[in-house]
Motif scaffolding. Structure first.
Motif, mmCIF file in Angstrom:
data_model
loop_
_atom_site.group_PDB
_atom_site.id
_atom_site.type_symbol
_atom_site.label_atom_id
_atom_site.label_comp_id
_atom_site.label_asym_id
_atom_site.label_seq_id
_atom_site.Cartn_x
_atom_site.Cartn_y
_atom_site.Cartn_z
ATOM 1 N N PRO A 117 -7.753 54.077 111.506
ATOM 2 C CA PRO A 117 -6.622 54.931 111.131
ATOM 3 C C PRO A 117 -5.888 55.540 112.317
ATOM 4 C CG PRO A 117 -8.477 55.341 109.689
ATOM 5 C CD PRO A 117 -8.980 54.430 110.759
ATOM 6 N N PHE A 118 -6.626 55.947 113.352
ATOM 7 C CA PHE A 118 -5.981 56.552 114.515
ATOM 8 C C PHE A 118 -4.998 55.573 115.163
ATOM 9 C CE2 PHE A 118 -5.749 57.270 119.103
ATOM 10 C CZ PHE A 118 -5.319 58.590 119.150
ATOM 11 N N ILE A 119 -5.466 54.356 115.426
ATOM 12 C CA ILE A 119 -4.612 53.363 116.090
ATOM 13 C C ILE A 119 -3.475 52.919 115.177
ATOM 14 C CG2 ILE A 119 -4.538 51.066 117.120
ATOM 15 C CD1 ILE A 119 -5.974 53.156 118.807
ATOM 16 N N ALA A 120 -3.809 52.675 113.899
ATOM 17 C CA ALA A 120 -2.802 52.176 112.960
ATOM 18 C C ALA A 120 -1.660 53.176 112.779
ATOM 19 C CB ALA A 120 -3.454 51.874 111.613
ATOM 20 N N THR A 121 -2.009 54.435 112.529
ATOM 21 C CA THR A 121 -0.959 55.422 112.265
ATOM 22 C C THR A 121 -0.265 55.881 113.543
ATOM 23 O OG1 THR A 121 -2.583 57.251 112.250
ATOM 24 C CG2 THR A 121 -2.069 56.198 110.145
ATOM 25 N N LEU A 122 -0.957 55.774 114.683
ATOM 26 C CA LEU A 122 -0.284 56.043 115.956
ATOM 27 C C LEU A 122 0.788 54.986 116.200
ATOM 28 C CD1 LEU A 122 -0.113 57.692 118.590
ATOM 29 C CD2 LEU A 122 -1.847 56.157 119.555
ATOM 30 N N ALA A 123 0.461 53.736 115.885
ATOM 31 C CA ALA A 123 1.432 52.654 116.053
ATOM 32 C C ALA A 123 2.614 52.831 115.101
ATOM 33 C CB ALA A 123 0.754 51.303 115.809
ATOM 34 N N THR A 124 2.334 53.154 113.828
ATOM 35 C CA THR A 124 3.439 53.322 112.886
ATOM 36 C C THR A 124 4.245 54.581 113.192
ATOM 37 O OG1 THR A 124 1.879 54.356 111.315
ATOM 38 C CG2 THR A 124 2.384 52.024 110.999
ATOM 39 N N LEU A 125 3.614 55.580 113.789
ATOM 40 C CA LEU A 125 4.364 56.754 114.249
ATOM 41 C C LEU A 125 5.487 56.320 115.179
ATOM 42 C CD1 LEU A 125 2.962 60.100 115.635
ATOM 43 C CD2 LEU A 125 4.496 58.761 117.037
ATOM 44 N N VAL A 126 5.140 55.473 116.145
ATOM 45 C CA VAL A 126 6.128 54.998 117.118
ATOM 46 C C VAL A 126 7.142 54.074 116.457
ATOM 47 C CG1 VAL A 126 6.458 53.715 119.256
ATOM 48 C CG2 VAL A 126 4.475 55.233 119.004
ATOM 49 N N ILE A 127 6.653 53.156 115.621
ATOM 50 C CA ILE A 127 7.537 52.171 114.983
ATOM 51 C C ILE A 127 8.521 52.847 114.035
ATOM 52 C CG2 ILE A 127 7.614 50.216 113.390
ATOM 53 C CD1 ILE A 127 4.857 49.393 114.550
ATOM 54 N N ILE A 128 8.021 53.719 113.174
ATOM 55 C CA ILE A 128 8.894 54.389 112.192
ATOM 56 C C ILE A 128 9.889 55.297 112.882
ATOM 57 C CG2 ILE A 128 8.939 55.922 110.197
ATOM 58 C CD1 ILE A 128 7.794 53.133 109.693
ATOM 59 N N ARG A 129 9.453 55.958 113.963
ATOM 60 C CA ARG A 129 10.388 56.792 114.721
ATOM 61 C C ARG A 129 11.504 55.931 115.311
ATOM 62 N NH1 ARG A 129 11.436 61.936 114.561
ATOM 63 N NH2 ARG A 129 9.198 62.351 114.574
ATOM 64 N N GLY A 130 11.120 54.767 115.839
ATOM 65 C CA GLY A 130 12.123 53.853 116.390
ATOM 66 C C GLY A 130 13.084 53.360 115.323
ATOM 67 N N ILE A 131 12.553 53.042 114.135
ATOM 68 C CA ILE A 131 13.414 52.596 113.032
ATOM 69 C C ILE A 131 14.379 53.707 112.634
ATOM 70 C CG2 ILE A 131 13.434 51.935 110.596
ATOM 71 C CD1 ILE A 131 10.772 50.493 111.082
ATOM 72 N N ALA A 132 13.892 54.941 112.588
ATOM 73 C CA ALA A 132 14.748 56.074 112.217
ATOM 74 C C ALA A 132 15.879 56.261 113.219
ATOM 75 C CB ALA A 132 13.910 57.348 112.115
ATOM 76 N N LEU A 133 15.554 56.127 114.506
ATOM 77 C CA LEU A 133 16.580 56.271 115.543
ATOM 78 C C LEU A 133 17.586 55.124 115.488
ATOM 79 C CD1 LEU A 133 14.319 57.465 118.491
ATOM 80 C CD2 LEU A 133 16.071 58.814 117.335
ATOM 81 N N ALA A 134 17.079 53.919 115.243
ATOM 82 C CA ALA A 134 17.973 52.760 115.148
ATOM 83 C C ALA A 134 18.851 52.871 113.899
ATOM 84 C CB ALA A 134 17.155 51.474 115.122
ATOM 85 N N TYR A 135 18.258 53.332 112.808
ATOM 86 C CA TYR A 135 18.981 53.449 111.545
ATOM 87 C C TYR A 135 20.152 54.417 111.655
ATOM 88 C CZ TYR A 135 19.669 54.048 106.507
ATOM 89 O OH TYR A 135 20.204 54.091 105.235
ATOM 90 N N THR A 136 19.939 55.504 112.387
ATOM 91 C CA THR A 136 20.992 56.511 112.552
ATOM 92 C C THR A 136 21.822 56.275 113.808
ATOM 93 O OG1 THR A 136 19.467 57.973 113.755
ATOM 94 C CG2 THR A 136 19.622 58.263 111.365
ATOM 95 N N ASP A 137 21.474 55.236 114.572
ATOM 96 C CA ASP A 137 22.144 54.943 115.840
ATOM 97 C C ASP A 137 22.064 56.137 116.794
ATOM 98 O OD1 ASP A 137 23.461 53.242 117.593
ATOM 99 O OD2 ASP A 137 25.457 53.887 116.949
ATOM 100 N N GLY A 138 20.970 56.889 116.661
ATOM 101 C CA GLY A 138 20.754 58.023 117.551
ATOM 102 C C GLY A 138 21.616 59.233 117.264
ATOM 103 N N ARG A 139 22.352 59.207 116.150
ATOM 104 C CA ARG A 139 23.264 60.323 115.832
ATOM 105 C C ARG A 139 22.787 61.063 114.581
ATOM 106 N NH1 ARG A 139 27.225 56.226 117.068
ATOM 107 N NH2 ARG A 139 27.434 55.835 114.824
ATOM 108 N N ASP A 140 23.204 62.309 114.447
ATOM 109 C CA ASP A 140 22.916 63.077 113.233
ATOM 110 C C ASP A 140 23.802 62.582 112.094
ATOM 111 O OD1 ASP A 140 21.151 64.536 114.718
ATOM 112 O OD2 ASP A 140 22.439 66.309 114.901
#
Length: 319
Positions: A117-140
């Motif tokens: 769980p530590f490794i899996a959710t640490l990886a998805t923490l980074v991946i989902i954060r990246g998807i969120a930033l890409a989805y919003t193009d870094g803007r609010d």
């Protein structure tokens, strides 16, 4: 005396919470105002919902580090959908689905691929954060939607909606944890996963369900935060996962799993938000506020370690 000791052991934060409230009542006179008490309850209601789901996960002997990133992604998806013309109800539903999918992915990675769980959710923490930033193009993603705002600032029968949602979540989680087979199965997995599997429990299905529940709870958190701020952002929720874990641990649920303390989680949310509120009133810099929460977490872990070495029954015997 034994009954009193056991009662305090079941809700270890009751005394510290009262002590903090008394101290702040004298140190910051405005602390006891009705508006300020409501602010504390509102802040606690936002964190307690994911904290309750995290309680089940930690009771299972695991935890989820991706909650903060789920907050960002679901808030961004919900706000973007509203800006695109989607009715608020459907947009909120879409955000909840996204959270559930994140939880499902976490659960499948952990159970089917055998990743810890530590490794899996640490990886998805980074991946989902990246998807969120890409989805919003870094803007609010700015929204101005009365229906969404109602979730954070509206009142039902004179009670703020987030507090009502928190009360419902607490009642449901008490019932699920202590009155249903699912709650007993979660505790059984946390006590001994191999034994639970040998006894015929659907271990993988239960574990996946808990991660889906955390994903949905994280989505609710993200939607409420976005409703409060009237914006979605890939930057929201940084460090939120540690807050969710902290209120569970200081509330008395052991990281080793096997036993939940729902009341402790609720008190943990109240204690952390009371301390934050009080430190703000005392003009303490944010950095020192984070330090205080970290010290609380370390103290809670130390107390748990001491209890494992010297159980309450041993203290009773000595008396």
């Amino acid at each position: 005396m034994k009954a009193v000791g056991r009662g305090l052991a079941s809700v270890p934060l009751a005394v510290p919470l009262v002590a903090v409230v008394i101290f702040l009542a004298f140190a910051a006179p405005q602390f006891t105002s009705g508006q300020n008490i409501q602010n504390i309850l509102l802040a606690a209601s936002l964190i307690v919902i994911p904290g309750l789901a995290m309680t089940l996960c930690i009771t299972m002997g695991e935890f989820d580090l991706s909650v903060g990133s789920t907050v960002a992604l679901t808030g961004a998806v919900t706000c973007t959908a509203i800006v695109s013309g989607t009715p608020t109800g459907f947009a909120v539903g879409l955000g909840l689905i996204v959270g559930a999918v994140v939880g499902l992915v976490n659960g499948l990675i952990i159970t089917k691929l055998g990743v810890t769980p530590f490794i899996a959710t640490l990886a998805t923490l980074v991946i989902i954060r990246g998807i969120a930033l890409a989805y919003t193009d870094g803007r609010d993603v700015i929204v101005s939607d009365p229906a969404l705002k109602y979730l954070a600032a509206g009142r039902l029968l004179g009670i703020p909606v987030p507090i009502i949602l928190a009360i419902v979540a607490i009642a449901v989680m008490f019932w699920v944890t202590y009155r249903t087979r699912f709650g007993r199965w979660v505790a059984a997995i946390g006590s001994n996963r191999d034994a639970a599997s040998l006894s015929g429990l659907p271990v993988d299905r239960i574990r996946i369900s808990v991660y889906v529940l955390i994903g949905i709870a994280g989505a609710i958190w993200g939607i409420l935060i976005s409703a409060q701020l009237q914006k979605g952002s890939g930057q929201l929720g940084v460090g939120f996962e540690l807050d969710a874990i902290t209120i569970v641990v200081i509330g008395g649920t052991s990281l080793l799993g096997g036993r939940a303390n729902i009341a402790g989680t609720v008190l943990g949310a109240l204690l952390i938000e009371t301390i934050r509120n009080g430190l703000n009133l005392l003009n303490v810099p944010p950095a020192y506020q984070r330090i205080s929460i970290g010290i609380l977490l370390v103290a809670a872990l130390a107390i748990q370690a001491i209890r494992r070495k010297v159980p309450l029954e041993a203290l009773d015997d000595k008396k």
